[in-house]
Design an enzyme around this catalytic site. Sequence first.
Site, PDB file in Angstrom:
ATOM      1  CG  HIS A 123     -15.329 -28.713  -4.589  1.00 45.79           C
ATOM      2  ND1 HIS A 123     -14.030 -28.459  -4.983  1.00 45.79           N
ATOM      3  CD2 HIS A 123     -15.693 -29.862  -5.219  1.00 45.79           C
ATOM      4  CE1 HIS A 123     -13.622 -29.428  -5.786  1.00 45.79           C
ATOM      5  NE2 HIS A 123     -14.617 -30.288  -5.959  1.00 45.79           N
ATOM      6  CG  ASN A 220      -1.564 -23.249 -13.220  1.00 40.14           C
ATOM      7  OD1 ASN A 220      -0.615 -22.772 -12.586  1.00 40.14           O
ATOM      8  ND2 ASN A 220      -2.403 -24.126 -12.677  1.00 40.14           N
TER       9      ASN A 220
HETATM   10  C1  BV8 Z   1     -15.390 -37.694  -4.380  1.00 34.97           C
HETATM   11  C2  BV8 Z   1     -14.121 -27.833  -0.345  1.00 34.97           C
HETATM   12  C3  BV8 Z   1     -16.628 -39.701  -4.534  1.00 34.97           C
HETATM   13  C4  BV8 Z   1     -13.576 -27.949   1.046  1.00 34.97           C
HETATM   14  C5  BV8 Z   1     -12.673 -29.220  -1.738  1.00 34.97           C
HETATM   15  C6  BV8 Z   1      -9.376 -41.459  -1.397  1.00 34.97           C
HETATM   16  C7  BV8 Z   1     -10.480 -41.391  -0.556  1.00 34.97           C
HETATM   17  C8  BV8 Z   1     -11.562 -40.590  -0.860  1.00 34.97           C
HETATM   18  C9  BV8 Z   1     -11.557 -39.850  -2.010  1.00 34.97           C
HETATM   19  C10 BV8 Z   1     -10.444 -39.917  -2.816  1.00 34.97           C
HETATM   20  C11 BV8 Z   1      -9.365 -40.721  -2.545  1.00 34.97           C
HETATM   21  N1  BV8 Z   1      -8.449 -40.547  -3.543  1.00 34.97           N
HETATM   22  C12 BV8 Z   1      -8.921 -39.660  -4.441  1.00 34.97           C
HETATM   23  C13 BV8 Z   1     -10.119 -39.301  -4.009  1.00 34.97           C
HETATM   24  C14 BV8 Z   1     -10.976 -38.375  -4.640  1.00 34.97           C
HETATM   25  C15 BV8 Z   1     -10.763 -37.040  -3.926  1.00 34.97           C
HETATM   26  C16 BV8 Z   1      -9.542 -36.369  -4.511  1.00 34.97           C
HETATM   27  O1  BV8 Z   1      -9.585 -35.925  -5.637  1.00 34.97           O
HETATM   28  N2  BV8 Z   1      -8.440 -36.298  -3.745  1.00 34.97           N
HETATM   29  C17 BV8 Z   1      -7.232 -35.671  -4.266  1.00 34.97           C
HETATM   30  C18 BV8 Z   1      -6.486 -35.028  -3.115  1.00 34.97           C
HETATM   31  C19 BV8 Z   1      -6.412 -36.723  -4.983  1.00 34.97           C
HETATM   32  N3  BV8 Z   1     -11.962 -36.307  -4.247  1.00 34.97           N
HETATM   33  C20 BV8 Z   1     -12.968 -36.313  -3.390  1.00 34.97           C
HETATM   34  O2  BV8 Z   1     -12.947 -36.799  -2.285  1.00 34.97           O
HETATM   35  C21 BV8 Z   1     -14.231 -35.650  -3.938  1.00 34.97           C
HETATM   36  N4  BV8 Z   1     -15.334 -36.537  -3.736  1.00 34.97           N
HETATM   37  O3  BV8 Z   1     -14.555 -38.092  -5.139  1.00 34.97           O
HETATM   38  O4  BV8 Z   1     -16.552 -38.385  -4.063  1.00 34.97           O
HETATM   39  C22 BV8 Z   1     -15.903 -40.550  -3.513  1.00 34.97           C
HETATM   40  C23 BV8 Z   1     -16.438 -40.630  -2.252  1.00 34.97           C
HETATM   41  C24 BV8 Z   1     -15.799 -41.461  -1.332  1.00 34.97           C
HETATM   42  C25 BV8 Z   1     -14.646 -42.177  -1.681  1.00 34.97           C
HETATM   43  C26 BV8 Z   1     -14.100 -42.038  -2.960  1.00 34.97           C
HETATM   44  C27 BV8 Z   1     -14.719 -41.216  -3.884  1.00 34.97           C
HETATM   45  C28 BV8 Z   1     -14.479 -34.368  -3.189  1.00 34.97           C
HETATM   46  C29 BV8 Z   1     -13.433 -33.357  -3.584  1.00 34.97           C
HETATM   47  C30 BV8 Z   1     -13.825 -31.979  -3.021  1.00 34.97           C
HETATM   48  C31 BV8 Z   1     -12.968 -31.657  -1.821  1.00 34.97           C
HETATM   49  N5  BV8 Z   1     -13.289 -30.300  -1.362  1.00 34.97           N
HETATM   50  N6  BV8 Z   1     -13.052 -27.995  -1.317  1.00 34.97           N
HETATM   51  C32 BV8 Z   1     -12.866 -26.684   1.469  1.00 34.97           C
HETATM   52  O5  BV8 Z   1     -12.563 -25.828   0.612  1.00 34.97           O
HETATM   53  O6  BV8 Z   1     -12.593 -26.565   2.679  1.00 34.97           O
HETATM   54  S1  BV8 Z   1     -11.413 -29.350  -2.850  1.00 34.97           S
HETATM   55  C33 BV8 Z   1     -10.313 -28.115  -2.496  1.00 34.97           C
HETATM   56  O7  BV8 Z   1      -9.086 -28.532  -2.991  1.00 34.97           O
HETATM   57  C34 BV8 Z   1     -10.615 -26.862  -3.229  1.00 34.97           C
HETATM   58  O8  BV8 Z   1     -11.982 -26.579  -3.311  1.00 34.97           O
HETATM   59  C35 BV8 Z   1     -10.012 -27.087  -4.567  1.00 34.97           C
HETATM   60  O9  BV8 Z   1     -10.949 -27.593  -5.438  1.00 34.97           O
HETATM   61  C36 BV8 Z   1      -9.022 -28.162  -4.300  1.00 34.97           C
HETATM   62  C37 BV8 Z   1      -7.648 -27.623  -4.553  1.00 34.97           C
HETATM   63  O10 BV8 Z   1      -7.507 -27.649  -5.914  1.00 34.97           O
HETATM   64  P1  BV8 Z   1      -7.216 -26.321  -6.748  1.00 34.97           P
HETATM   65  O11 BV8 Z   1      -8.417 -25.504  -6.793  1.00 34.97           O
HETATM   66  O12 BV8 Z   1      -6.626 -26.788  -8.012  1.00 34.97           O
HETATM   67  O13 BV8 Z   1      -6.175 -25.539  -5.895  1.00 34.97           O
HETATM   68  P2  BV8 Z   1      -4.664 -25.895  -5.720  1.00 34.97           P
HETATM   69  O14 BV8 Z   1      -4.222 -25.139  -4.549  1.00 34.97           O
HETATM   70  O15 BV8 Z   1      -4.517 -27.366  -5.785  1.00 34.97           O
HETATM   71  O16 BV8 Z   1      -3.963 -25.330  -7.038  1.00 34.97           O
HETATM   72  C38 BV8 Z   1      -3.982 -23.944  -7.302  1.00 34.97           C
HETATM   73  C39 BV8 Z   1      -3.441 -23.802  -8.699  1.00 34.97           C
HETATM   74  O17 BV8 Z   1      -3.508 -22.422  -9.035  1.00 34.97           O
HETATM   75  C40 BV8 Z   1      -1.990 -24.220  -8.844  1.00 34.97           C
HETATM   76  O18 BV8 Z   1      -1.850 -25.029 -10.003  1.00 34.97           O
HETATM   77  C41 BV8 Z   1      -1.240 -22.899  -9.035  1.00 34.97           C
HETATM   78  O19 BV8 Z   1      -0.137 -23.032  -9.901  1.00 34.97           O
HETATM   79  C42 BV8 Z   1      -2.309 -22.048  -9.674  1.00 34.97           C
HETATM   80  N7  BV8 Z   1      -2.170 -20.605  -9.467  1.00 34.97           N
HETATM   81  C43 BV8 Z   1      -1.630 -19.960  -8.403  1.00 34.97           C
HETATM   82  N8  BV8 Z   1      -1.740 -18.620  -8.599  1.00 34.97           N
HETATM   83  C44 BV8 Z   1      -2.365 -18.442  -9.798  1.00 34.97           C
HETATM   84  C45 BV8 Z   1      -2.642 -19.695 -10.349  1.00 34.97           C
HETATM   85  N9  BV8 Z   1      -3.260 -19.859 -11.528  1.00 34.97           N
HETATM   86  C46 BV8 Z   1      -3.603 -18.742 -12.203  1.00 34.97           C
HETATM   87  N10 BV8 Z   1      -3.378 -17.493 -11.732  1.00 34.97           N
HETATM   88  C47 BV8 Z   1      -2.762 -17.318 -10.552  1.00 34.97           C
HETATM   89  N11 BV8 Z   1      -2.532 -16.064 -10.103  1.00 34.97           N
END
Ligand code: BV8
Length: 259
Positions: A123, A220
Amino acid sequence: MADGPLIPGNLLIALAEASRVVVMTGAGVSAESGVATFRDPQKGLWSKYRPEQLATAQAFENDPVTVWQWYQWRREQLHQVAPNPGHHSLAEMELMFADFQLITQNVDGLHQKAGSSKVIELHGNIHRNQCSITNKQIGADTIDTTELQPIRSPYHKDGWARPAVVWFGESLPENKLSIAFNTSANADVFFSVGTSSLVEPAASMARLAKSNGAVIVEINPQTTPLSAVADWCLNGNSGDWLPKIVQSLQEINARSDTP
Ligand code: BV8
């Protein structure tokens, strides 16, 4: 660490026999460095926003100043943080397998700061800017985080300097995606560490690895959509589990080296 979590014996055997290991990390790996995850409620001025509302090209087009200032605030926060034992352990694991690939969803650059070199930043990287029209990288890696007004791009008269990250709704770079899919498809062991396994296409990598016969290890403190198909769910913090895994592998290697 004398005590701490006990690594299941069969997992250690699978790791000892593995040559191709892939690790997918998410925001949870940086949580113990003090970096808020995407699931954490945002703090202070940004508490009224959800990241998904700000991390989009549409949000930047509608209100470049607010989105720019959110990134500047996050960059400023990152100046205060350092890699944690989880990051350092992954840098050590890179040297322990013949074929190791770290794939991160994180944009904070902490894996590289900890010494990891084989990193795919799916990303992008928050410490860089790019032209909002041409996507060409702008300027050096150091950004003046006190600059509260977004600046015009030097590459296009209608362009702005925007963070060099992939926003929701934007496609991931093809080259990075194909390496990530290929290494995941050929992994002997696939770790999913600190990710909610919700964001696509990153979340599909573990399932691809599983379908090709890889052993899936999730680290996790919470369950995720991947938990049901993982072979091992190590419930807890990456900063506890990863150093223990490295220590156990080092003990196995030491024993196999002694005549
Ligand atoms: C794409 C950069 C093709 C930015 C990020 C509708 C319209 C358009 C797209 C979509 C749609 N529906 C779905 C999609 C696809 C969409 C998507 O997946 N949406 C989700 C919300 C459903 N994806 C996209 O848009 C991707 N592109 O698909 O292109 C396309 C194009 C057009 C139309 C359709 C498709 C692009 C995705 C990239 C987005 N950018 N980051 C920035 O950072 O500002 S993603 C961003 O969120 C982060 O980088 C990270 O990757 C993500 C969050 O996820 P996690 O890393 O898992 O973090 P999270 O907070 O969720 O979880 C943390 C975890 O850690 C928890 O489980 C917790 O329990 C655990 N934890 C906590 N403490 C600890 C721990 N684990 C271990 N040890 C600890 N101590």
